[in-house]
Design a protein around this motif. Sequence first.
Motif, mmCIF file in Angstrom:
data_model
loop_
_atom_site.group_PDB
_atom_site.id
_atom_site.type_symbol
_atom_site.label_atom_id
_atom_site.label_comp_id
_atom_site.label_asym_id
_atom_site.label_seq_id
_atom_site.Cartn_x
_atom_site.Cartn_y
_atom_site.Cartn_z
ATOM 1 N N GLY A 1 -6.264 -2.121 -6.891
ATOM 2 C CA GLY A 1 -6.910 -1.059 -6.269
ATOM 3 C C GLY A 1 -6.351 0.097 -6.501
ATOM 4 O O GLY A 1 -5.384 0.325 -6.920
ATOM 5 N N GLN A 2 -7.346 0.976 -6.124
ATOM 6 C CA GLN A 2 -6.396 2.445 -5.109
ATOM 7 C C GLN A 2 -5.177 2.640 -5.657
ATOM 8 O O GLN A 2 -4.499 2.960 -6.337
ATOM 9 N N ALA A 3 -4.403 2.495 -4.189
ATOM 10 C CA ALA A 3 -3.424 2.371 -3.868
ATOM 11 C C ALA A 3 -2.188 1.574 -3.088
ATOM 12 O O ALA A 3 -1.114 1.603 -2.828
ATOM 13 N N THR A 4 -2.555 0.352 -3.855
ATOM 14 C CA THR A 4 -2.361 -1.008 -3.842
ATOM 15 C C THR A 4 -1.217 -1.597 -4.849
ATOM 16 O O THR A 4 -2.067 -1.658 -5.807
ATOM 17 N N ASP B 1 0.687 -1.382 -0.327
ATOM 18 C CA ASP B 1 0.182 0.009 0.507
ATOM 19 C C ASP B 1 0.704 1.058 0.513
ATOM 20 O O ASP B 1 1.864 1.132 0.706
ATOM 21 N N LEU B 2 0.541 2.267 -0.742
ATOM 22 C CA LEU B 2 1.301 3.269 -0.953
ATOM 23 C C LEU B 2 0.062 4.754 -0.417
ATOM 24 O O LEU B 2 -0.857 4.415 -1.054
ATOM 25 N N GLU C 1 2.697 4.453 -10.760
ATOM 26 C CA GLU C 1 2.248 4.801 -11.706
ATOM 27 C C GLU C 1 2.638 4.553 -13.079
ATOM 28 O O GLU C 1 2.566 3.852 -14.034
ATOM 29 N N SER C 2 4.001 5.821 -12.935
ATOM 30 C CA SER C 2 3.900 6.276 -14.226
ATOM 31 C C SER C 2 5.606 5.319 -14.209
ATOM 32 O O SER C 2 5.969 6.085 -15.571
ATOM 33 N N GLN C 3 5.580 5.362 -13.212
ATOM 34 C CA GLN C 3 7.141 4.396 -13.437
ATOM 35 C C GLN C 3 6.891 3.024 -13.670
ATOM 36 O O GLN C 3 8.557 2.631 -13.666
ATOM 37 N N LEU C 4 6.180 2.302 -13.595
ATOM 38 C CA LEU C 4 6.282 0.396 -14.295
ATOM 39 C C LEU C 4 6.593 0.009 -15.568
ATOM 40 O O LEU C 4 7.250 -0.701 -15.148
#
Length: 595
Positions: free
Chosen positions: A489-492, A462-463, A472-475
């Motif tokens: 999910g949201q921030a996981t 979780d972040l 996300e942008s670094q994936l």
Amino acid sequence: MSIHLLPPEIASQIAAGEVVERPASVVKELLENALDAGATHIQISIEGGGQRLVEVADNGSGILADELALATARHATSKLSTAEDLFQIRTLGFRGEALASIGSVSRFTLTSRPLKAATGMRLRVEGGKMGAPEPVGAPVGTVVRVEDLFFNVPARLKFLKTESTERRQIDTLVTHYALAYPQVRFELRQEGRLSLQTTGSGNRREILAALHGIEIARGMLEVLSDEDGIQVTGFTSPTSLTRSNRREITFFVNGRPVQDSALTTAVLQAYHTLLMVGRFPLGTFFISLDPAAVDVNVHPTKAEVRFRDASRVFSAVQRAVRRALLAHTPVPGLDSTQLRWSSPSVWQGEPPPVDLSWGMASAEPQGWGAEQVAASAAAGADKAPDTAHQPAAGRIGVPLLRLVGQVASTYLVAEGPDGLYLIDQHAAHERVLFERFMAQRQSVGAGGELPSQILLQPAAVDLPAASARLLESQLPILRSLGFQVESFGQATFLVRAIPVLLSGMDPAAALRVLVEDFEEDETPLQAEVESRVIARVCKRAAVKAGQTLSPEEQRALLAELEASTSPRTCPHGRPTMIHLAVDVLERQFGRKGAR
Ligand code: ADP
Ligand code: MG
């Protein structure tokens, strides 16, 4: 089977077995020949632990062209002619067996040019088969090349120890000879790396440092006695310095290393009541006496000698060592107040904590370490933080280091040819990991992905929302580095795989470190982001200060650091090591100028 004479090749292989047991025995015989030839400069090159190559080059007297073939024949020697000579031996060799033996179990090349000759001559012997001598250009002296030792004796080959054991053996052997002949310049290269170099200045203590480390070498007591026609010189350890076995007590008799348990006992007796039970001193002793009083012809490898009057030699050694011990009252122990280094030029305040984050050059701890390696490295490579992430342009290596140990579970202590090195284990490991990453990166090429290790159990992380967006942008970058991370999910996020290089690391920690204090407006070039990410991951994955490392781990880390392209700084530009030059130590101890 009927009785028959063995064919000469087999007979000579059997004989060779007595003299040439392992690569180190080749080195020993060739060194002795060079010393007997009066060389003042001897260069030794070792490859494959000596099995692939032993080369010894000397500037000695050389071998006459028409004697070259003879030199490689069995029982051919220039050092002995009558039976009486055998009891007056002043040379290291006399059996005339070494070259013949070595030539019968290797690919052997002998190149030599005596002082008066216009050119050199070269002779090859392969598995005992001799070629024809041919003229070649060569400097005065002799070069013996021994390649593929035991190539024709596969059974022997199987008995060889590992390369690293042989390398160590050869290191010790050459260092011992260097000690015995301090006026001769020795250069030993193992696998292309300089592993011993002596100046030929005659200063034995200097060479002792190569054997035991500088600290021990400085502390060793000098033995110096000459009585009754027996001269005993050398070094013996103060009572404060002991070992758990007697292996580091060595003897030379008339310049020849010998094993002799009676002599060892003599040394131990000199320490009687001074050492705890089960503790042993270390020492190197040179005994000189009339050659007629020693029989050196008792052992094919000349490793043992017999004294005409053993008890006289025994008590000469014992007295000499005892006297040295009594002459040096023990060094008083330092208390903690004395341990503070007083000179402000050397130690100002506390060193910064290891985990200090190291963004800017200005944060460098100027003026605390005695001499920062990083500072001397500044001219060439990666010191400024903005260039720290790129592989260094010019390689600024470190000399071959000898591990001494770990201090405060944080620093490795090592000794180099030019002093002491304190290595920050965390920074060092960061550097090592970073270079491994970059090397893999390079080998998979642009667009490729680094090998990853699938986790048995995917880890959910979780972040905070902002970090989650950033991640996300670094994936894609993460994927190229060997992470398999998906949004859940949201921030996981779910971490399914991490780079092989990070195997064992907590996946959640690995992921978090990627987004911690990553500034959102950072949009540098892909390559830069990557190396930055890598540097960050390495920092987290590296061993921490305060982590006790086993001696193997310490050694491995040191070896990997030595092998890296920019061993002197961590990927963030921080120094990995501090160098305390012998000079500096000498000044600190007030030795400079005192001698
Ligand atoms: P030994 O050393 O017992 O005489 P070796 O087989 O080692 O026997 O060498 C044979 C002979 O070759 C030596 O006696 C010496 O004359 C000559 N020789 C060997 N190596 C050298 C060298 N490096 N320089 C000059 N002469 C050498
Ligand atoms: Mg010899």
